[in-house]
Design a protein around this motif. Structure first.
Motif, PDB file in Angstrom:
ATOM      1  N   SER A 149      42.574 -19.580  42.544  1.00  0.00           N
ATOM      2  CA  SER A 149      41.826 -18.531  41.844  1.00  0.00           C
ATOM      3  C   SER A 149      42.750 -17.605  41.061  1.00  0.00           C
ATOM      4  CB  SER A 149      41.005 -17.711  42.841  1.00  0.00           C
ATOM      5  OG  SER A 149      40.045 -18.512  43.495  1.00  0.00           O
ATOM      6  N   ALA A 150      44.005 -17.489  41.518  1.00  0.00           N
ATOM      7  CA  ALA A 150      44.963 -16.630  40.816  1.00  0.00           C
ATOM      8  C   ALA A 150      45.179 -17.091  39.376  1.00  0.00           C
ATOM      9  CB  ALA A 150      46.293 -16.609  41.570  1.00  0.00           C
ATOM     10  N   ILE A 151      44.987 -18.387  39.127  1.00  0.00           N
ATOM     11  CA  ILE A 151      45.093 -18.914  37.761  1.00  0.00           C
ATOM     12  C   ILE A 151      43.718 -19.032  37.121  1.00  0.00           C
ATOM     13  CG2 ILE A 151      45.905 -20.840  36.335  1.00  0.00           C
ATOM     14  CD1 ILE A 151      47.906 -21.476  38.541  1.00  0.00           C
ATOM     15  N   LEU A 152      42.733 -19.467  37.892  1.00  0.00           N
ATOM     16  CA  LEU A 152      41.397 -19.673  37.328  1.00  0.00           C
ATOM     17  C   LEU A 152      40.785 -18.378  36.809  1.00  0.00           C
ATOM     18  CD1 LEU A 152      39.901 -22.182  39.940  1.00  0.00           C
ATOM     19  CD2 LEU A 152      40.928 -22.686  37.717  1.00  0.00           C
ATOM     20  N   VAL A 153      41.196 -17.235  37.370  1.00  0.00           N
ATOM     21  CA  VAL A 153      40.649 -15.958  36.899  1.00  0.00           C
ATOM     22  C   VAL A 153      41.026 -15.701  35.442  1.00  0.00           C
ATOM     23  CG1 VAL A 153      42.633 -14.523  37.609  1.00  0.00           C
ATOM     24  CG2 VAL A 153      40.336 -13.524  37.563  1.00  0.00           C
ATOM     25  N   TRP A 154      42.104 -16.329  34.984  1.00  0.00           N
ATOM     26  CA  TRP A 154      42.506 -16.155  33.580  1.00  0.00           C
ATOM     27  C   TRP A 154      41.460 -16.713  32.622  1.00  0.00           C
ATOM     28  CZ3 TRP A 154      48.257 -18.214  33.995  1.00  0.00           C
ATOM     29  CH2 TRP A 154      48.978 -17.364  34.850  1.00  0.00           C
ATOM     30  N   PHE A 155      40.706 -17.717  33.066  1.00  0.00           N
ATOM     31  CA  PHE A 155      39.671 -18.282  32.199  1.00  0.00           C
ATOM     32  C   PHE A 155      38.611 -17.243  31.819  1.00  0.00           C
ATOM     33  CE2 PHE A 155      41.044 -22.455  33.968  1.00  0.00           C
ATOM     34  CZ  PHE A 155      41.143 -23.170  32.780  1.00  0.00           C
ATOM     35  N   PHE A 156      38.448 -16.220  32.644  1.00  0.00           N
ATOM     36  CA  PHE A 156      37.373 -15.256  32.428  1.00  0.00           C
ATOM     37  C   PHE A 156      37.847 -13.984  31.738  1.00  0.00           C
ATOM     38  CE2 PHE A 156      36.378 -17.858  36.129  1.00  0.00           C
ATOM     39  CZ  PHE A 156      35.109 -18.331  35.796  1.00  0.00           C
ATOM     40  N   LEU A 157      39.118 -13.909  31.389  1.00  0.00           N
ATOM     41  CA  LEU A 157      39.652 -12.700  30.754  1.00  0.00           C
ATOM     42  C   LEU A 157      38.926 -12.309  29.464  1.00  0.00           C
ATOM     43  CD1 LEU A 157      43.525 -12.856  31.276  1.00  0.00           C
ATOM     44  CD2 LEU A 157      41.897 -11.214  32.196  1.00  0.00           C
ATOM     45  N   PRO A 158      38.536 -13.252  28.595  1.00  0.00           N
ATOM     46  CA  PRO A 158      37.839 -12.829  27.370  1.00  0.00           C
ATOM     47  C   PRO A 158      36.565 -12.037  27.647  1.00  0.00           C
ATOM     48  CG  PRO A 158      38.543 -15.123  27.195  1.00  0.00           C
ATOM     49  CD  PRO A 158      38.785 -14.704  28.615  1.00  0.00           C
ATOM     50  N   TRP A 159      35.990 -12.198  28.833  1.00  0.00           N
ATOM     51  CA  TRP A 159      34.743 -11.506  29.153  1.00  0.00           C
ATOM     52  C   TRP A 159      34.936 -10.379  30.161  1.00  0.00           C
ATOM     53  CZ3 TRP A 159      35.507 -16.769  28.864  1.00  0.00           C
ATOM     54  CH2 TRP A 159      34.965 -17.387  27.730  1.00  0.00           C
ATOM     55  N   LEU A 160      36.087 -10.348  30.841  1.00  0.00           N
ATOM     56  CA  LEU A 160      36.374  -9.245  31.755  1.00  0.00           C
ATOM     57  C   LEU A 160      36.886  -8.023  31.017  1.00  0.00           C
ATOM     58  CD1 LEU A 160      38.095 -11.214  34.686  1.00  0.00           C
ATOM     59  CD2 LEU A 160      35.868 -10.075  34.754  1.00  0.00           C
ATOM     60  N   ASP A 161      37.680  -8.250  29.982  1.00  0.00           N
ATOM     61  CA  ASP A 161      38.235  -7.153  29.187  1.00  0.00           C
ATOM     62  C   ASP A 161      37.346  -6.932  27.973  1.00  0.00           C
ATOM     63  OD1 ASP A 161      39.722  -5.273  27.886  1.00  0.00           O
ATOM     64  OD2 ASP A 161      41.498  -6.520  27.594  1.00  0.00           O
ATOM     65  N   THR A 162      36.506  -5.906  28.025  1.00  0.00           N
ATOM     66  CA  THR A 162      35.511  -5.672  26.969  1.00  0.00           C
ATOM     67  C   THR A 162      35.944  -4.617  25.961  1.00  0.00           C
ATOM     68  OG1 THR A 162      34.395  -4.067  28.411  1.00  0.00           O
ATOM     69  CG2 THR A 162      33.608  -6.355  28.463  1.00  0.00           C
ATOM     70  N   SER A 163      37.183  -4.156  26.035  1.00  0.00           N
ATOM     71  CA  SER A 163      37.645  -3.147  25.079  1.00  0.00           C
ATOM     72  C   SER A 163      37.638  -3.712  23.662  1.00  0.00           C
ATOM     73  CB  SER A 163      39.062  -2.694  25.438  1.00  0.00           C
ATOM     74  OG  SER A 163      39.588  -1.841  24.441  1.00  0.00           O
ATOM     75  N   PRO A 164      37.174  -2.938  22.676  1.00  0.00           N
ATOM     76  CA  PRO A 164      37.190  -3.428  21.292  1.00  0.00           C
ATOM     77  C   PRO A 164      38.589  -3.475  20.690  1.00  0.00           C
ATOM     78  CG  PRO A 164      36.421  -1.156  21.365  1.00  0.00           C
ATOM     79  CD  PRO A 164      36.558  -1.595  22.788  1.00  0.00           C
TER      80      PRO A 164
END
Length: 429
Positions: free
Chosen positions: A323-338
């Protein structure tokens, strides 16, 4: 990305005209790395590491193919065949050290490349696919490196294979059959060595194919840049060649100085001395440790020491490690800052530096003995690691007040002075 001001390939020599009509390879190369591919004019040296990663892959494939000509994937003679390469094959010592240290260099380059992506939010739209393919490449690299570590068939190779493949046994019901299927038996032996050698030889070419997709995906939106501001005008870009080929060439020269210093003067500094002892299933090393580039994830694996309800600690450690690597797949949607660039996000920047320190601490603990103090530190560091991505990053994105962004890349480079902007436009043209 289509730039209206990009130059188009126009062959003049009759042979090149004929080749361009039948097989437009020169046009493809020109559009990929020549004047047909405008690049933001403000890229810093952190953008060199993509090219360096490609160079490392080519280096590993070339040295690996030659080494495979002399290596014997048989548990009875594998260790001796490595010694044969070192002692009897012409320049064999150089090829082996270049390959072994090339793996470490590859991971150094890729880790910097990944953390550059973290800082400049290279995973955000419209570049999500570039990022996702990059994570796939990293996973393939880890699998390839693990299988390559087994091939010398020394003590650490054998016991590393036994420990890592033993992790699959933690999976309920299918775990043990899966482990036996991977090994071709109940423990690492000739069948496992043959399988790992075959996959270790094959996977670099799979990585190369995914890298082609990675670069293809990059050319659709174009390169990101340190400001995170998209290209708006011709003066924001320069042709990739000669501007960035020269810059990448300088970066490659600096990289090669450090790389060959390791190969010639410290070739075994990153290896383990137990791997110069032939594999012995009856003698367990005092401290089993993987290669250094696995240490942060190994620390996360060892951080789980007690069962939770009906979930065994071993299974939780395996799930957390992946999961320590798989969580990177979700970064585009976890970080919502413009805002993309960490240069304009003061709060994000502080937590980014904490993440870097946290990963270094995990790496230190992963390479240390499984003693109470290191396990405790690993538990704290692993907790923060997941909190950073799953909790802190989304909260920071919602509450942070970013600094003002420049209007354009040209403004960020030359300032807001109109004469300077016009001068930059004429220079780029």
């Amino acid at each position: 990305m289509s730039f209206p001001w990009a130059k188009h390939y126009k062959p003049s020599h009759p042979l090149m005209v004929w080749l361009d009509e039948k097989l437009p390879l020169p046009r493809f190369v020109y559009n990929a790395i020549g004047g047909g591919y405008p690049v933001p004019r403000n890229l810093n040296y952190f953008w060199n590491f993509g090219v360096l990663a490609g160079f490392c892959l080519v280096l590993q494939i070339l040295t690996g193919v030659i080494l495979a000509m002399h290596y014997a994937a048989n548990s009875g003679v594998a260790f001796d065949s490595v010694e044969h390469i070192m002692r009897d094959v012409n320049w064999g010592w150089l090829l082996r050290y270049a390959h072994a240290n090339g793996a470490s260099a590859f991971f150094v380059v890729v880790y910097i490349h990944i953390f550059r992506g973290f800082f400049y939010s290279s995973y955000k739209a419209p570049r999500e696919m570039i990022w996702l393919l990059g994570v796939v490449i990293f996973l393939l690299m880890m699998a390839t490196a693990f299988m390559g570590y087994v091939l010398p068939w020394g003590q650490m190779s054998f016991w590393g294979a036994k420990v890592i493949t033993g992790l699959f046994s933690a999976i309920p019901i299918v775990g043990e059959p899966l482990q036996q299927w991977l090994l071709g038996g109940f423990s690492p032996d000739n069948a496992a060595l043959n399988r790992f050698f075959s996959l270790h030889f094959l996977l670099p070419f799979v990585i190369a194919a995914v890298i082609v997709l990675h670069i293809w995906a990059l050319h659709i939106p174009g390169s990101s840049n340190p400001t995170g501001v998209e290209v708006k005008q011709e003066s924001d870009t320069v042709p990739f060649h000669p501007y960035y080929t020269a810059k990448d060439g300088f970066g490659l020269g600096v990289f090669l100085l450090g790389y060959f210093a390791m190969v010639f003067f410290f070739p075994n500094a990153l290896g383990h001395p137990d791997n110069y002892i032939a594999a012995n299933p009856l003698s367990t090393p005092a401290h089993i440790v993987p290669e250094w580039y696995f240490w942060p994830f190994y620390a996360i694996l060892r951080a789980f020491t007690a069962d939770f309800l009906f979930i065994p600690a071993k299974l939780m450690g395996v799930l957390a490690m992946f999961s320590a690597i798989l969580v990177w797949f979700f970064l585009p949607w976890l970080d919502t800052s413009p805002v993309r660039s960490g240069n304009y996000r003061p709060l994000f920047r502080k937590f980014f530096y904490l993440l870097v320190i946290d990963v270094l601490v995990l790496g230190y603990c992963g390479g240390s003995p499984a003693e109470t103090k290191y396990v405790l530190i690993s538990q704290i560091a692993a907790t923060y690691y997941f909190l950073h991505f799953l909790v802190i990053l989304p909260i920071v994105a919602s509450v942070e007040k970013p600094q003002p962004l420049p209007f354009s890349i040209t403004e960020a480079v030359l300032g807001t002075d109109e004469a300077a902007t016009l001068s930059g436009a004429s220079t780029a043209a």
